[in-house]
Design a protein around this motif. Structure first.
Motif, mmCIF file in Angstrom:
data_model
loop_
_atom_site.group_PDB
_atom_site.id
_atom_site.type_symbol
_atom_site.label_atom_id
_atom_site.label_comp_id
_atom_site.label_asym_id
_atom_site.label_seq_id
_atom_site.Cartn_x
_atom_site.Cartn_y
_atom_site.Cartn_z
ATOM 1 N N ILE A 41 0.648 -1.247 0.089
ATOM 2 C CA ILE A 41 0.116 -0.149 -0.177
ATOM 3 C C ILE A 41 0.985 1.467 0.032
ATOM 4 C CG2 ILE A 41 -1.506 1.450 1.264
ATOM 5 C CD1 ILE A 41 -2.910 -1.313 2.347
ATOM 6 N N ASP A 42 0.526 2.081 -0.973
ATOM 7 C CA ASP A 42 1.350 3.088 -1.119
ATOM 8 C C ASP A 42 1.001 4.336 0.125
ATOM 9 O OD1 ASP A 42 2.534 2.791 -3.537
ATOM 10 O OD2 ASP A 42 0.887 3.258 -4.449
ATOM 11 N N GLN A 43 2.079 5.101 0.643
ATOM 12 C CA GLN A 43 1.798 5.727 1.993
ATOM 13 C C GLN A 43 0.917 6.887 1.511
ATOM 14 O OE1 GLN A 43 5.992 7.234 2.921
ATOM 15 N NE2 GLN A 43 5.703 6.578 4.981
ATOM 16 N N PHE A 44 1.045 7.629 0.214
ATOM 17 C CA PHE A 44 0.377 8.711 -0.198
ATOM 18 C C PHE A 44 -0.048 8.445 -1.420
ATOM 19 C CE2 PHE A 44 3.539 10.589 2.888
ATOM 20 C CZ PHE A 44 2.671 10.874 3.931
ATOM 21 N N THR A 45 -1.488 8.728 -1.901
ATOM 22 C CA THR A 45 -2.024 8.953 -3.207
ATOM 23 C C THR A 45 -2.420 10.247 -3.342
ATOM 24 O OG1 THR A 45 -4.204 8.158 -2.767
ATOM 25 C CG2 THR A 45 -2.440 6.506 -3.132
ATOM 26 N N ALA A 46 -2.665 10.547 -4.712
ATOM 27 C CA ALA A 46 -3.049 11.946 -5.148
ATOM 28 C C ALA A 46 -4.630 11.962 -4.986
ATOM 29 C CB ALA A 46 -2.855 12.008 -6.670
ATOM 30 N N ALA A 47 -5.170 10.941 -4.946
ATOM 31 C CA ALA A 47 -6.622 10.895 -4.686
ATOM 32 C C ALA A 47 -7.074 11.245 -3.276
ATOM 33 C CB ALA A 47 -7.423 9.309 -4.972
ATOM 34 N N PHE A 93 -9.166 14.248 -13.089
ATOM 35 C CA PHE A 93 -9.361 13.920 -14.466
ATOM 36 C C PHE A 93 -7.768 13.392 -14.868
ATOM 37 C CE2 PHE A 93 -8.860 14.820 -19.099
ATOM 38 C CZ PHE A 93 -9.910 13.951 -19.365
ATOM 39 N N ALA A 94 -6.665 14.119 -14.370
ATOM 40 C CA ALA A 94 -5.433 13.752 -14.663
ATOM 41 C C ALA A 94 -5.150 12.244 -14.043
ATOM 42 C CB ALA A 94 -4.209 14.604 -14.483
ATOM 43 N N LEU A 95 -5.606 12.153 -12.947
ATOM 44 C CA LEU A 95 -5.539 10.583 -11.956
ATOM 45 C C LEU A 95 -6.168 9.686 -12.973
ATOM 46 C CD1 LEU A 95 -4.079 9.361 -9.703
ATOM 47 C CD2 LEU A 95 -6.028 9.813 -8.413
ATOM 48 N N LEU A 96 -7.469 10.047 -13.294
ATOM 49 C CA LEU A 96 -8.239 9.032 -14.035
ATOM 50 C C LEU A 96 -7.519 8.668 -15.341
ATOM 51 C CD1 LEU A 96 -12.019 10.555 -13.379
ATOM 52 C CD2 LEU A 96 -10.944 8.215 -12.493
ATOM 53 N N GLN A 109 4.995 12.697 -9.362
ATOM 54 C CA GLN A 109 4.750 13.957 -9.592
ATOM 55 C C GLN A 109 3.321 14.706 -9.312
ATOM 56 O OE1 GLN A 109 6.764 15.274 -13.176
ATOM 57 N NE2 GLN A 109 8.822 15.410 -12.332
ATOM 58 N N LEU A 110 2.524 13.892 -9.907
ATOM 59 C CA LEU A 110 0.970 14.254 -9.694
ATOM 60 C C LEU A 110 0.640 14.346 -8.442
ATOM 61 C CD1 LEU A 110 -1.697 15.015 -10.940
ATOM 62 C CD2 LEU A 110 -2.125 12.223 -11.117
ATOM 63 N N THR A 111 1.094 13.112 -7.319
ATOM 64 C CA THR A 111 1.223 13.102 -6.144
ATOM 65 C C THR A 111 1.476 14.145 -5.344
ATOM 66 O OG1 THR A 111 0.646 10.621 -6.158
ATOM 67 C CG2 THR A 111 0.979 11.649 -4.042
ATOM 68 N N GLN A 112 2.758 14.662 -5.484
ATOM 69 C CA GLN A 112 3.534 15.508 -4.977
ATOM 70 C C GLN A 112 2.752 16.961 -5.136
ATOM 71 O OE1 GLN A 112 7.732 15.359 -6.153
ATOM 72 N NE2 GLN A 112 7.904 13.435 -4.922
ATOM 73 N N SER A 113 2.318 16.909 -6.286
ATOM 74 C CA SER A 113 1.602 18.391 -6.856
ATOM 75 C C SER A 113 0.355 18.431 -5.952
ATOM 76 C CB SER A 113 1.285 18.464 -8.287
ATOM 77 O OG SER A 113 2.491 18.511 -9.040
ATOM 78 N N THR A 114 -0.425 17.441 -5.768
ATOM 79 C CA THR A 114 -1.711 17.425 -5.061
ATOM 80 C C THR A 114 -1.209 17.693 -3.398
ATOM 81 O OG1 THR A 114 -1.727 14.953 -4.695
ATOM 82 C CG2 THR A 114 -2.980 16.268 -6.848
#
Length: 155
Positions: A41-47, A93-96, A109-114
């Motif tokens: 399981i990832d520590q963090f997710t963008a969602a 939308f980008a995550l989808l 990068q998407l996760t870090q940005s969020t």
């Protein structure tokens, strides 16, 4: 004889922090705890951070909608919240797109940005609720204005 305690009402900032921020952080906290005990399981997710951002901006939009007076500040705050909601919708939308198999967007990068955006949203929303709390305190009548004077003891 001791005076009865007078309790001040809980501020909008405190309520916002307890009800909105704490509840909005539940998915992030649960994922973090799960990754400690469960492999894969990832520590963090963008969602999770996108959801947190949505919760923050919708709470601002909802609270300001019931505000009277200071229409310029109200409009500015609503516009900022609507832009925040739109930005989080774009990130969702980008995550989808990433989930569909498109590999040109870097998930890290998407996760870090969020995460950064969610922190910025938190600070912005904190400032707005701090102002709402100050405004609410300033508009509360004082005890002497409503005819309640503290009891004085006479000898």
């Amino acid at each position: 004889m001791s005076q009865p305690r007078s309790y001040e009402p809980v501020s909008k900032l405190t309520k916002w922090f307890c009800y909105t921020v704490a509840i909005g952080l539940i998915p992030i906290a649960l994922r973090f705890l799960a990754c400690i005990f469960i492999d894969g399981i990832d520590q963090f997710t963008a969602a999770d951070f996108i959801a947190f951002g949505f919760v923050l901006h919708i709470s601002i939009f909802n609270e300001i909608e019931h505000l009277t007076g200071d229409e310029t500040w109200k409009s500015t705050s609503n516009t900022i919240s609507i832009c925040g909601i739109a930005l989080y919708a774009f990130l969702m939308f980008a995550l989808l797109i990433v989930e569909s198999g498109f590999d040109k967007i870097k998930v890290e990068q998407l996760t870090q940005s969020t995460m950064i955006l969610a922190c910025c949203s938190f600070i912005l929303c904190f400032v707005i609720f701090r102002r709402l709390t100050a405004k609410a305190k300033a508009s509360q009548p004082t005890k002497s204005a409503i005819g309640e004077e503290p009891c004085s003891q006479t000898s």
